[in-house]
Structure formats: structure tokens, C-alpha cells
Design an enzyme around this catalytic site. Structure first.
Site, PDB file in Angstrom:
ATOM      1  N   HIS A  35     -34.462  10.210  -9.958  1.00  0.00           N
ATOM      2  CA  HIS A  35     -33.067  10.642 -10.150  1.00  0.00           C
ATOM      3  C   HIS A  35     -32.737  11.788  -9.206  1.00  0.00           C
ATOM      4  CE1 HIS A  35     -30.453  13.820 -11.735  1.00  0.00           C
ATOM      5  NE2 HIS A  35     -29.634  12.844 -12.058  1.00  0.00           N
ATOM      6  N   HIS A  63     -37.178  10.931 -13.689  1.00  0.00           N
ATOM      7  CA  HIS A  63     -36.301  12.064 -13.370  1.00  0.00           C
ATOM      8  C   HIS A  63     -36.488  12.550 -11.932  1.00  0.00           C
ATOM      9  CE1 HIS A  63     -34.948  12.259 -17.524  1.00  0.00           C
ATOM     10  NE2 HIS A  63     -33.994  13.070 -17.097  1.00  0.00           N
ATOM     11  N   HIS A  79     -25.568  11.332 -14.895  1.00  0.00           N
ATOM     12  CA  HIS A  79     -27.008  11.619 -14.903  1.00  0.00           C
ATOM     13  C   HIS A  79     -27.811  10.429 -15.439  1.00  0.00           C
ATOM     14  CE1 HIS A  79     -30.692  13.977 -15.562  1.00  0.00           C
ATOM     15  NE2 HIS A  79     -30.723  13.482 -16.788  1.00  0.00           N
ATOM     16  N   ASP A 106     -30.547   8.093 -20.046  1.00  0.00           N
ATOM     17  CA  ASP A 106     -31.392   9.291 -20.054  1.00  0.00           C
ATOM     18  C   ASP A 106     -32.533   9.121 -21.071  1.00  0.00           C
ATOM     19  OD1 ASP A 106     -32.012  11.812 -19.092  1.00  0.00           O
ATOM     20  OD2 ASP A 106     -30.672  12.868 -20.467  1.00  0.00           O
TER      21      ASP A 106
HETATM   22 ZN   LIG Z   1     -32.338  13.702 -18.221  1.00  0.00          ZN
END
Ligand SMILES: [Zn+2]
Length: 364
Positions: A256, A253, A270, A170
């Protein structure tokens, strides 16, 4: 030009930092609603409560497992009945998001105490709301960041190392996304421009990962809170949090989010999917071979995924991958904070290129 930068009110981190929770809570009120994971109930509260209660009255509520409107209502009612003056959340991401939301609805200050360092969510002014069955429902944007984020590395180091590694995935995205927003003058999470402070912190986040990532993983495996471990916990939690909220999000992101339409990825964290999003973004934005090599080498060294197979997509078909690319390019997605030609086709190509490079380096 107006820039806006947002921060948690106070960030406290270190070995046995929980010893300071009572003192930090008493600054904000005299009665605390404590929302804690079932794990925290068993493993942490028996030791913590006596010292906490020397500073503040407490009512403990066990978190029900989902950050839903129903659970938030239940806990808010409990807090109101108790006449709480501060909310304390202790646990994983959903517990903390719930505590933040309860505090918001009760107009109270909130202290969040993460027990893992797997994402940059603890510092943020955001809760993700799900249905009681666990389906994503909506984002709740909060008017304030948490008053206190308190991270006890004695607790964090006891969690499986996969959480720390995922947190680095992340945090890996932070600089690349902030840099894209800086170049394009794209907005951060406040809708305004980021500051030089935010971009500098995002850069520090990346440099900290490269310098201390491997040592931190080794320390975590050995159960040791070393200086490198402390630095990576801070990078994952604080630097990454400040970097994404005040620097801004971009392709990593959004990709993602696109990958989450593919069911097999649901079993992965995540940060593991964000790492793949970051690798794809390097190809999408035409980074140099040197820059690409640096990021792949880091991922391989700490154990982050570099191929689609490592996030459950071993036999992914082109049609399915295209669905993910299309979702990454949904209207309003942060992927449009990147310069250049952003289309489902270019994102699809970037994902294929990232996967091919990951496989080439691994020798298959
Ligand atoms: Zn994140």
C-alpha cells in the site's frame, strides 16, 4: 519470550450508542473539549449536545480539516484555556487523530467517536501528522490507546457504502499480516512479539469478513443496521485495530505504501489500496490456489478492487510499477516481516500476477 498486547480502554458499539457518550465522558472528567467535523456540527451536535451537557460541561471546536501541528496547537490552547479534563473527537480519521494528539499533549484522556468505518485507525495509539497543505509529515506514536472508542452504528450506516467496503479492505489484510508475523516471529507495533490473543482476533477478523461481508454491504445500501452490519463494523474498527497493532503488519501495508508514490492512486481510499496489497501478498508468499480463490471471491462479492485499473492504474508502465515495488521494500518497511525472498523484483512480479489474476477472473 515476551509478548505485548495493547487495547483501547473501552469499546462501545451499537445503534444509538451516542446516547452513552455523556455517561462515558463523565467517568473521565467534568469538562470536555469536543473536536468535531463540520459535518458533525451540522448533522449530529444539535441533537447530541443537550444530552451530553447533562453529564459534562463542553466546549465545542470545529476541526479545521488537517491533522497538522498548527491545528493541534490551536486546539490544545483552546482546551487549556477551558481547563478541559477530557478530549472528545467526533468525525473521520483526521479529526480523531487530531483529538488523540491534543489529548496527548494536554495529558488528558480521550474519547474517539468515528462517524465512518473505513479504517482500523480509531482504536490505535497512533496519529498521522500532515502539513497544513496536506502532505504527510510524520507519525506520532502515542503512549496510550484511546480511553474510549464509541461507535454509533446509526451514524455509520448513513455514510456511503464505499467507506464500509474500504474498511473491509483494510481489515482483509489483518490476518495475512498477523499470520506472517506469527510465523516469522516478527514484532508487532510495540516492537515486541504478538500474543496468541492478537493472532486469534486477527483470524476472527478474517472469518467475520468472509461470513458477513456481503450481507453487511446489502444492509448498508438499504440503510439498515442489521446484525451482519454490526459485526462488520466491529471487524473493521476493533478486530482489525487490535489485529494490526498487536499482531503486526507485513507485506499488504508496505505494498500500500509503495502504491501511494503513484499519483493516480491518491484518489482511492486507504483500504482499497490495502486490498490490492493483500492480493499481491498472496502471490508474494506463495499461497495455495484455494486460499487465493477465497480472497478474490470475497473481494469480488463485496466490491473491493482486484485489478490495478480499479485503483487508477489502468495504463501503468512497468517502470512506474517498479518504483512502487521499490518503495514497498524501503529499509525498515514491514514487508520484511514476510518469510522468503523479498526484493523489489519479487514485489513487482506479485503485483503483476495479482492484477493478471483479477483481470482473468473478470474476463479481460
Ligand atoms: Zn490500514
Amino acid at each position: 519470550m515476551i509478548t505485548t498486547t495493547i487495547f483501547p480502554g473501552r469499546y462501545v458499539q451499537g445503534y444509538n450508542a451516542l446516547d452513552l457518550l455523556g455517561e462515558e465522558s463523565a467517568r473521565l472528567g467534568s469538562k470536555a473539549l469536543v473536536v468535531a467535523d463540520p459535518f458533525v456540527h451540522e448533522a449530529i451536535l444539535p441533537e447530541l449536545l443537550p444530552s451530553l451537557q447533562r453529564h459534562i460541561d463542553t466546549q465545542v471546536e470545529k476541526f479545521g480539516g488537517e491533522c497538522s501541528d498548527e491545528e493541534i496547537d490551536r486546539l490544545a490552547t483552546a482546551g487549556q484555556t477551558f481547563e478541559a479534563q477530557v478530549v472528545i473527537g467526533i468525525g473521520g480519521g483526521k479529526t480523531l487523530d487530531t483529538a488523540k494528539a491534543v489529548a496527548y499533549f494536554l495529558h488528558l484522556p480521550v474519547i474517539v467517536v468515528p462517524t465512518i468505518a473505513s479504517t482500523d485507525a480509531p482504536c490505535s495509539a497512533l496519529s498521522v501528522i500532515y502539513t497544513p497543505e496536506g502532505q504527510f509529515k510524520r507519525y506520532l506514536f502515542l503512549p496510550n490507546n484511546p480511553n474510549v472508542v464509541l461507535v454509533d452504528t446509526r451514524i455509520i450506516v448513513k455514510a456511503p457504502v464505499r467507506f464500509l467496503i474500504s474498511g473491509m479492505g483494510d481489515a482483509l489484510a489483518t490476518w495475512f499480516e498477523a499470520e506472517s508475523c506469527q510465523i516469522k516471529r516478527a514484532p508487532n507495533m510495540t516492537g515486541r512479539l504478538g500474543s496468541m490473543t492478537a493472532y486469534a482476533l486477527a483470524r476472527l477478523c478474517y472469518e467475520t469478513l468472509l461470513t458477513y461481508g456481503v450481507q453487511a454491504v446489502t444492509a448498508n445500501r438499504a440503510g439498515v443496521v442489521s446484525p451482519a452490519f454490526e459485526k462488520i463494523v466491529e471487524a473493521n474498527t476493533l478486530l482489525s485495530g487490535l489485529g494490526f497493532e498487536s499482531g503486526g503488519l507485513a507485506a499488504a501495508h508496505a505494498i500500500h505504501n509503495g502504491l501511494t508514490v503513484l499519483e493516480p492512486t491518491h484518489h482511492y481510499f486507504h483500504g482499497e489500496k490495502v486490498a490490492i496489497g493483500t492480493l499481491a501478498s498472496l502471490f508474494l508468499t506463495g499461497k495455495t490456489p484455494e486460499a487465493i480463490n477465497e480472497v478474490y471471491s470475497f473481494c469480488e462479492a463485496v466490491g473491493l478492487p482486484t485489478t490495478l485499473a480499479e485503483i487508477g492504474l489502468k495504463n501503468i508502465g512497468d517502470d512506474d510499477l517498479m518504483r512502487a515495488a521499490e518503495k514497498a521494500c524501503a529499509p525498515g518497511e514491514t514487508i520484511f516481516n514476510e518469510l522468503g525472498d523479498i526484493t523489489p523484483q519479487s514485489v513487482f512480479m506479485a503485483l503483476k500476477a495479482a492484477d493478471a489474476e483479477g483481470r482473468r477472473r473478470k474476463g479481460f
